[in-house]
Motif scaffolding. Sequence first.
Motif, PDB file in Angstrom:
ATOM      1  N   THR A  94     -35.181  72.791 127.259  1.00  0.00           N
ATOM      2  CA  THR A  94     -35.796  71.610 127.698  1.00  0.00           C
ATOM      3  C   THR A  94     -36.160  70.482 126.819  1.00  0.00           C
ATOM      4  N   SER A 138     -29.864  69.687 125.696  1.00  0.00           N
ATOM      5  CA  SER A 138     -31.225  69.164 126.319  1.00  0.00           C
ATOM      6  C   SER A 138     -30.994  68.874 127.783  1.00  0.00           C
ATOM      7  N   THR A 241     -36.333  63.232 140.259  1.00  0.00           N
ATOM      8  CA  THR A 241     -36.698  64.514 140.373  1.00  0.00           C
ATOM      9  C   THR A 241     -36.183  65.257 141.468  1.00  0.00           C
ATOM     10  N   PHE A 367     -33.978  68.446 137.205  1.00  0.00           N
ATOM     11  CA  PHE A 367     -34.674  67.131 137.248  1.00  0.00           C
ATOM     12  C   PHE A 367     -33.521  66.287 136.439  1.00  0.00           C
TER      13      PHE A 367
ATOM     14  N   PHE B  70     -44.514  62.481 133.616  1.00  0.00           N
ATOM     15  CA  PHE B  70     -43.840  63.808 133.373  1.00  0.00           C
ATOM     16  C   PHE B  70     -42.387  63.833 133.316  1.00  0.00           C
ATOM     17  N   PRO B  71     -41.707  63.345 134.299  1.00  0.00           N
ATOM     18  CA  PRO B  71     -40.120  63.500 134.401  1.00  0.00           C
ATOM     19  C   PRO B  71     -39.665  62.952 133.156  1.00  0.00           C
ATOM     20  N   THR B  73     -40.844  63.312 130.360  1.00  0.00           N
ATOM     21  CA  THR B  73     -41.014  64.194 129.107  1.00  0.00           C
ATOM     22  C   THR B  73     -39.661  65.092 128.951  1.00  0.00           C
ATOM     23  N   LEU B  74     -38.662  65.192 129.925  1.00  0.00           N
ATOM     24  CA  LEU B  74     -37.645  65.664 129.672  1.00  0.00           C
ATOM     25  C   LEU B  74     -36.623  64.882 128.864  1.00  0.00           C
ATOM     26  N   ALA B  75     -35.829  65.698 128.128  1.00  0.00           N
ATOM     27  CA  ALA B  75     -35.131  65.010 127.256  1.00  0.00           C
ATOM     28  C   ALA B  75     -33.730  64.310 127.800  1.00  0.00           C
ATOM     29  N   ASN B  76     -33.600  64.798 129.127  1.00  0.00           N
ATOM     30  CA  ASN B  76     -32.381  64.408 129.987  1.00  0.00           C
ATOM     31  C   ASN B  76     -32.750  63.312 130.540  1.00  0.00           C
TER      32      ASN B  76
END
Lengths: 381, 130
Positions: A94, A138, A241, A367, B70-71, B73-76
């Motif tokens: 991730t 990723s 999300t 997500f 937070f969402p 922070t995800l690379a995608n």
Amino acid sequence: MNNSIVITGIGVVSPLGIGMDMLWNNLLAGKTSLKHFADLEAAGYRNTHACRVQDFEAPPVHRGTYMALDATKQAIAQSRIQLPENTGVFLGSTLGESMAYEMAAEGAAIDPGQYNTFSIAKAIAGAYRLTGPVQALSTACTAGNYAVGMAMHALQRGDISVAIAGGAEPFSRIAMVGFSRSRAMASDACKPFDAQRSGMILGEGAAIFILERMNDAVQRGATPLAKVYALGLSCDAYHPTSPHPDGRGLSRAMMAALQQAGISKDEVDWVNIHGSGTKVSDTAEALALKSVFTTGMPVLSGSKGAIGHALGAASALELAICAQGIATQTIPPTAGFTVQDTAIGLGCTTAVVQKKIRIAINNASAFGGLNASLVLGSCLS
Amino acid sequence: MICHVHIGDTLEKEAMPGIVDSIEKEFGRPRRPDATGLYVISNHTGANASLAFWKDVIKNGAAFANPELFPWTLANSACGYIARHFGITGPNYTFTCPPENQEHINEVLKQAAEDQERLGLEDTLIIIID
């Protein structure tokens, strides 16, 4: 010539055991790695349960890399392969080393860009002095499936003759707080597809595979464990999300995988569900399964009640379970599932199932609306 | 089509609206979003948000950190944003690597070409974010 792509080695670092045999035996025994952690409570986290790898020594900022290297070593040993120099490395995670980002935010003189997913993939290539392609995927909680699928494509194209592929994710405080603040975490346990499910439990770990062409494996006397047939991908393009509530994206991913593999849905004997244990995600996955398997549901099982949700390593760890299940013609029980949800109308196996497994699907969602379904098959004639 | 965009130290959630606008101005919208593949190559999508999110945790405590960050922070997350903007439901990849690494980019192009042929994709959108 049989140019099927096969797995000939599996390495695992999981909260339920280091090494495939230990993980597998614990799964079949119905064990779970779920624990309360005092350090999480002391840090003021609302959710203090997790599935963490115990007794694994690594510098905190290199934990994911060390897990990946350990799993790679195991996979190579099982495969008994002499890696060619142009072996490809395909690694999913991730964020990579979450600790590096946490330390940088806390003021440490550290460049987190040197600790991302690519850094873990490069470390594997460097450890074995490999010069083949290095790919870092990723794609969050689908990353393991993506990595193995890309390795399969590179082998099918003839770019490489051997691939090291899988996923790695160290325990992430960023994820622990983030999922908690997103109200996605369970207060007690992960219960995939269960009527009382209340969310996910964070995990960590790594699973790495050696992939090669069937004829190469047979020629050198290796034991193929499972065939890798196809990877189906889709994006919900719906919400940052949440999955699309009708499960259309995951349904398309499963259908795409089966179509590419040239396999009928009726040949599928087992689906390892994504089964994160959240209300919304499990309901969407159940609808997706119903839309694909209209004439009979395969056996369903889920792994996150036993090993937690290891994010970028999750689908790789669960792929290891699928491959071992196919090799031994055994489906493990689903920790955390006890009461069927009438809204879902599907149950997971709570017992060890021994049956003929021709084809299995490993589902993963993430997500960002990502869906990735990997189709595996038996090497038994 | 290949598009090169820059976010630098800007938070991903602040940079993305401008990025999709510039992609749309230059290339228009995909003809068939369900038959479009999306490939993002970046060494740091998710990094700026991760640093910002953890600083927020340090400042406000784990129980009160800003969940909106937070969402990202995800690379995608960037790739997901682009997919939602254009309604792209085809394959959606995020590759992490230094964007100046041409060898790596060539591997991505190879995968994109294969997807196009194998899946019958009508459009392929490759976005390099640095």
